[in-house]
Design a protein around this motif. Structure first.
Motif, mmCIF file in Angstrom:
data_model
loop_
_atom_site.group_PDB
_atom_site.id
_atom_site.type_symbol
_atom_site.label_atom_id
_atom_site.label_comp_id
_atom_site.label_asym_id
_atom_site.label_seq_id
_atom_site.Cartn_x
_atom_site.Cartn_y
_atom_site.Cartn_z
ATOM 1 N N UNK A 194 -5.844 -6.537 -6.609
ATOM 2 C CA UNK A 194 -5.310 -8.501 -6.472
ATOM 3 C C UNK A 194 -3.631 -8.295 -6.592
ATOM 4 N N UNK A 195 -2.865 -8.175 -7.442
ATOM 5 C CA UNK A 195 -1.585 -7.486 -6.917
ATOM 6 C C UNK A 195 -0.562 -6.933 -6.334
ATOM 7 N N UNK A 196 -1.181 -6.171 -5.738
ATOM 8 C CA UNK A 196 -0.878 -5.053 -4.596
ATOM 9 C C UNK A 196 -0.922 -5.630 -2.968
ATOM 10 N N UNK A 197 0.556 -6.005 -2.988
ATOM 11 C CA UNK A 197 0.748 -7.058 -1.487
ATOM 12 C C UNK A 197 1.720 -5.284 -0.689
ATOM 13 N N UNK A 198 2.337 -5.653 0.228
ATOM 14 C CA UNK A 198 2.754 -5.276 1.466
ATOM 15 C C UNK A 198 3.975 -4.918 0.736
ATOM 16 N N UNK A 199 4.421 -5.415 0.151
ATOM 17 C CA UNK A 199 5.759 -5.153 -0.415
ATOM 18 C C UNK A 199 5.358 -4.620 -1.132
ATOM 19 N N UNK B 133 2.316 0.449 -5.695
ATOM 20 C CA UNK B 133 1.897 0.618 -6.846
ATOM 21 C C UNK B 133 -0.035 1.070 -7.131
ATOM 22 N N UNK B 134 -0.254 1.007 -7.688
ATOM 23 C CA UNK B 134 -1.464 2.089 -7.940
ATOM 24 C C UNK B 134 -2.410 1.578 -9.057
ATOM 25 N N UNK C 165 -6.059 6.724 -2.856
ATOM 26 C CA UNK C 165 -5.499 6.979 -1.342
ATOM 27 C C UNK C 165 -5.024 6.105 -0.260
ATOM 28 N N UNK C 166 -6.313 5.635 -0.479
ATOM 29 C CA UNK C 166 -6.273 4.427 0.862
ATOM 30 C C UNK C 166 -5.055 4.322 0.865
ATOM 31 N N UNK C 167 -4.941 3.575 -0.625
ATOM 32 C CA UNK C 167 -2.950 2.242 -0.250
ATOM 33 C C UNK C 167 -1.749 3.979 -0.047
ATOM 34 N N UNK D 49 2.206 5.045 4.056
ATOM 35 C CA UNK D 49 2.232 6.027 5.564
ATOM 36 C C UNK D 49 2.725 5.418 6.290
ATOM 37 N N UNK D 50 1.619 4.552 6.593
ATOM 38 C CA UNK D 50 1.564 4.200 8.265
ATOM 39 C C UNK D 50 3.087 3.680 8.192
ATOM 40 N N UNK D 51 2.908 2.404 7.121
ATOM 41 C CA UNK D 51 3.452 1.325 7.316
ATOM 42 C C UNK D 51 5.365 1.831 7.820
ATOM 43 N N UNK D 52 5.270 2.878 6.245
ATOM 44 C CA UNK D 52 6.370 3.602 6.437
ATOM 45 C C UNK D 52 7.121 3.930 8.206
ATOM 46 N N UNK D 53 5.705 4.477 8.635
ATOM 47 C CA UNK D 53 6.356 5.502 9.968
ATOM 48 C C UNK D 53 6.388 4.164 10.620
ATOM 49 N N UNK D 54 5.429 3.063 10.800
ATOM 50 C CA UNK D 54 5.962 1.870 11.592
ATOM 51 C C UNK D 54 7.453 1.111 11.414
ATOM 52 N N UNK D 55 8.029 2.030 10.388
ATOM 53 C CA UNK D 55 8.988 0.705 9.787
ATOM 54 C C UNK D 55 10.050 2.048 10.559
ATOM 55 N N UNK D 56 9.830 3.195 10.019
ATOM 56 C CA UNK D 56 11.043 4.459 11.258
ATOM 57 C C UNK D 56 10.860 4.573 12.873
ATOM 58 N N UNK D 57 10.099 4.058 13.404
ATOM 59 C CA UNK D 57 9.549 3.499 14.503
ATOM 60 C C UNK D 57 10.812 2.607 15.404
ATOM 61 N N UNK D 58 10.841 1.879 15.032
ATOM 62 C CA UNK D 58 11.773 0.017 14.895
ATOM 63 C C UNK D 58 12.742 0.331 14.668
#
Length: 81
Positions: A35-40, A44-45, A64-66, A71-80
């Motif tokens: 519950x403490x894990x957010x997009x920001x 955290x694991x 592993x899902x996190x 990685x997906x969030x980082x890839x989207x940040x790099x594309x932008x």
């Protein structure tokens, strides 16, 4: 006899409640961590205490899902950029 039966039932209910809290406390801990894990704070694991039991496997799978999500969030940040 009825009174002793009611007392026995109450004691058994209390013991059952205490045992279930003890058994389910690792699940409660995992839920609190998740519950403490957010997009920001996707870095955290969930702590894994024993990789060989069911809860350890669950925590490892969630971590592993996190990893994949981060990685997906980082890839989207790099594309932008």
């Amino acid at each position: 006899m009825i009174f002793s039966g009611l007392i026995s039932l109450a004691v058994l209910a209390l013991i059952g409640y205490m045992m279930s809290r003890t058994v389910l406390s690792p699940v409660t801990n995992i839920v609190k961590q998740v519950e403490q894990i957010t997009a920001s704070n996707l870095d955290a694991r969930v702590p894994v205490t024993d990789r060989h039991d069911e809860l350890g496997e669950l925590a490892t799978t969630f971590n592993n899902t996190l990893d994949r999500l981060e990685n997906s969030f980082d890839a989207q940040k790099n594309v932008r950029k």
